[in-house]
Design a protein around this motif. Structure first.
Motif, short mmCIF file in Angstrom:
data_model
loop_
_atom_site.label_atom_id
_atom_site.label_comp_id
_atom_site.label_asym_id
_atom_site.label_seq_id
_atom_site.Cartn_x
_atom_site.Cartn_y
_atom_site.Cartn_z
N ILE A 127 0.84 -1.20 0.00
CA ILE A 127 0.00 0.00 0.00
C ILE A 127 0.87 1.25 0.00
N ILE A 128 1.92 1.23 0.84
CA ILE A 128 2.84 2.38 0.89
C ILE A 128 3.44 2.63 -0.49
N PHE A 129 3.82 1.54 -1.16
CA PHE A 129 4.42 1.67 -2.50
C PHE A 129 3.43 2.27 -3.48
N LEU A 130 2.18 1.77 -3.44
CA LEU A 130 1.17 2.27 -4.38
C LEU A 130 0.87 3.75 -4.15
N ILE A 131 0.78 4.12 -2.87
CA ILE A 131 0.52 5.53 -2.56
C ILE A 131 1.69 6.39 -3.04
N GLY A 132 2.91 5.92 -2.73
CA GLY A 132 4.09 6.67 -3.16
C GLY A 132 4.17 6.80 -4.66
N PHE A 133 3.82 5.70 -5.36
CA PHE A 133 3.86 5.72 -6.82
C PHE A 133 2.82 6.69 -7.37
N ALA A 134 1.62 6.66 -6.78
CA ALA A 134 0.56 7.57 -7.23
C ALA A 134 0.97 9.03 -6.99
N LEU A 135 1.59 9.29 -5.83
CA LEU A 135 2.05 10.65 -5.54
C LEU A 135 3.13 11.10 -6.50
N CYS A 136 4.00 10.17 -6.87
CA CYS A 136 5.05 10.49 -7.86
C CYS A 136 4.42 10.89 -9.19
N LEU A 137 3.40 10.12 -9.61
CA LEU A 137 2.73 10.45 -10.87
C LEU A 137 2.07 11.81 -10.81
N VAL A 138 1.43 12.09 -9.67
CA VAL A 138 0.79 13.40 -9.51
C VAL A 138 1.83 14.51 -9.53
N SER A 139 2.96 14.28 -8.85
CA SER A 139 4.03 15.29 -8.82
C SER A 139 4.58 15.55 -10.20
N ILE A 140 4.78 14.47 -10.96
CA ILE A 140 5.28 14.63 -12.33
C ILE A 140 4.29 15.42 -13.16
N SER A 141 3.00 15.09 -12.99
CA SER A 141 1.96 15.79 -13.75
C SER A 141 1.93 17.28 -13.41
N ILE A 142 2.07 17.60 -12.11
CA ILE A 142 2.07 19.01 -11.67
C ILE A 142 3.30 19.73 -12.23
N TYR A 143 4.45 19.05 -12.17
CA TYR A 143 5.68 19.64 -12.68
C TYR A 143 5.55 19.94 -14.17
N GLN A 144 5.01 18.95 -14.92
CA GLN A 144 4.86 19.15 -16.37
C GLN A 144 3.91 20.30 -16.67
N SER A 145 2.84 20.41 -15.86
CA SER A 145 1.88 21.50 -16.06
C SER A 145 2.54 22.86 -15.81
#
Length: 563
Positions: free
Chosen positions: A389-407
């Motif tokens: 679960i920790i891994f999935l949450i961390g992975f999801a947060l990474c994706l969100v962070s990447i998306s925010i950075y790209q935006s």
């Protein structure tokens, strides 16, 4: 590409089995039954005007009786007559204008699914994904067959359009497991065999040759049992392609020779291209260059005919480029080099947009859904899934962070673009250098020498001599009848930049102004723009452009075309 062809066939047999019967054409169309109108419609396939009469009568009858499932079917029949945007109009007529009973099993799922496939064919991948996701969401509780058809379609987009082959494997495994459980259902035989092929082709793509051979043999056996001659030969071709990976080139040639006539017979241009590609790879492996060239040229001919090719088959162009370079054939080398660059530019554009869409709209929501499911199971076995679960949450947060950075990065790029568009070009060197006591810089050069160098630099800029890709400070000092030290001092002190940056900035400023004025120039590749600007390589051009403007030249051209 082979999977895409299978999917086309899969869609065409989704929910219709046609047993055409002779009709009594003397009867008025309004008096014919739905089955009679349907049979007449398909019996006249290819005769569009005649088919229109039957589907018009079918839809008119359905509307008169307010038979909503038949209305939906009538719109679907209309969609079969066209291969342009009218097809979407009829799909949307089903989706938006027909209120179907809750027990309807095929609509609107088939409309969303076929609309998605049509949009994918037109390279509108984001729109295609939206339709597949709607099917997956709506069909899970109402018609599980369509749920897996949508999942299969998303897997194809991942593997065929994004190159995310490994990521598509779990999707194909889910589909295979479902269809295997339904293998005795004759309506799902093709789906089952297509899922086997998806696994075989995916394992081939990730170079797991033993697994690929296993599923090719399974598919070969199942299609022989079902008497599916076309798909039977696709498995033969796929195993031939798999043998290239283990350097068994003679086996590849044997497989292609067996399968190719059937593939051509079915007018399957995509897999015909694949057959020529693997035959070329086999001859290349055997060292028979002439035969390899002949088959790679056939690949190119089919690409030019349909303008469709996957990344897997595009590397044949590199062989052709090297071959014609070795033989001193500049014309053919340029021809295939240009085509290869065009294909790569198209891949880069398509995959970037598609990757963002799938990650945001499919991968991330499914990760979140998986996370929620795991949280529920955690109540009974808390420790077992904690780190997952920790891994999935961390992975999801990474994706969100990447998306925010790209935006954020895109916003910065747009601001920089607006700044470039609104500013006017200024010469690098002032028209006159007035050497007052407050302005004069202590570089131990006379006023007359500074003015002489400045005047020559003005002339140098005015005539755009900086576009010479071989320009150097030694060359320019010789032209100015001075030495490199004096020239470097003037540029360093009065422009606050090195000679190299001075030249690069002039080139970038000039190409920006030319791109603003010349729309044809915007069609050039980055490599061609680099040459036009005076740079030796596309990489040095991109770096200099970014250093000057803080945006990439590809982004600048794209935004410029959107004005």
């Amino acid at each position: 590409m082979m999977k895409r062809r299978l999917y086309l066939c899969l869609l065409s047999v989704i929910f219709f089995t046609f047993n055409l019967q002779a009709q009594n054409f003397k009867k008025p169309l309004s008096s014919l039954s739905y089955d009679e109108l349907k049979d007449a419609f398909f019996k006249n396939e290819g005769k569009i005007e005649i088919q229109k009469k039957y589907v018009k009568a079918f839809l008119g009858k359905a509307k008169k009786e307010n038979n909503t499932p038949k209305i939906a079917r009538g719109y679907y029949y209309y969609s079969l007559l066209y291969d342009d945007n009218r097809k979407i109009v009829y799909f949307d007529s089903i989706i938006n204008n027909v209120v179907l009973p809750s027990g309807e099993k095929n609509f609107p799922f088939v409309a969303y699914l076929e609309k998605g496939y049509f949009l994918s064919k037109k390279y509108r991948y984001n729109d295609a994904i939206n339709n597949y996701l709607k099917v997956e969401k709506l069909a899970f509780s109402k018609n599980i067959n369509y749920y897996y058809k949508a999942k299969f379609a998303i897997g194809i987009l991942k593997s065929e359009k994004m190159g995310e082959v490994k990521e598509s494997l779990p999707l194909f495994w889910e589909c295979y497991a479902f269809y295997k459980s339904q293998k005795n259902n004759p309506d799902l035989t093709f789906d089952y065999e297509a899922s086997i092929f998806a696994l075989a082709d995916t394992y081939k793509s990730i170079k797991k040759t033993d697994s690929a051979s296993y599923y090719n043999r399974l598919g070969y056996s199942e299609t022989k049992r079902s008497k599916n001659e076309y798909l039977h030969n696709i498995f033969i071709l796929n195993e031939g392609a798999n043998q290239v990976l283990v350097n068994n080139f003679k086996a590849t040639l044997d497989s292609v020779t067996k399968a190719l006539p059937y593939i051509i017979k079915n007018k399957d241009y995509n897999n015909t291209l694949a057959a020529y590609y693997y035959r070329a790879k086999a001859y290349q492996g055997l060292g028979v260059k002439i035969k390899a060239v002949e088959n790679y040229v056939k690949v190119d001919s089919l690409y030019r005919l349909n303008l469709v090719i996957s990344p897997e088959f595009s590397d044949g162009y590199k062989f052709l480029i090297d071959y014609y370079n070795e033989n001193g054939d500049k014309e053919n080398r340029l021809k295939y080099l240009t085509t290869y660059l065009e294909i790569q530019n198209q891949f880069q554009k398509e995959y970037k947009e598609l990757s963002v869409k799938l990650k945001n709209d499919y991968d991330l929501p499914n990760l979140v859904k998986d996370k929620e499911s795991l949280i529920k199971s955690l109540k009974t076995d808390e420790k077992k899934y904690f780190w997952l679960i920790i891994f999935l949450i961390g992975f999801a947060l990474c994706l969100v962070s990447i998306s925010i950075y790209q935006s954020k990065q895109k916003k910065i790029y747009k601001l920089n673009f607006e700044k470039i568009i609104n500013q006017t070009s200024k010469p690098e060197i002032l028209n006159n250098v007035v050497m007052t006591q407050t302005q004069k810089k202590d570089i131990n050069l006379s006023n007359s020498l500074i003015k002489d160098i400045n005047d020559k630099l003005l002339n140098f800029e005015k005539n755009k001599l900086y576009k010479n890709p071989n320009i150097s400070i030694q060359y320019l000092s010789n032209e100015f009848a001075t030495n490199t030290k004096y020239l470097s001092l003037v540029i360093n002190e009065y422009k606050n930049k090195s000679f190299i940056n001075y030249i690069n900035d002039l080139r970038v400023d000039n190409i920006i102004e030319e791109l603003k004025q010349n729309k044809n120039l915007r069609k050039y590749t980055i490599a061609a723009l680099a040459e036009e600007a005076g740079f030796n390589t596309a990489e040095s051009f991109s770096n200099a452009f970014y250093k000057r403007t803080e945006i990439k030249p590809s982004f600048f051209v794209k935004e410029l075309n959107g004005i």
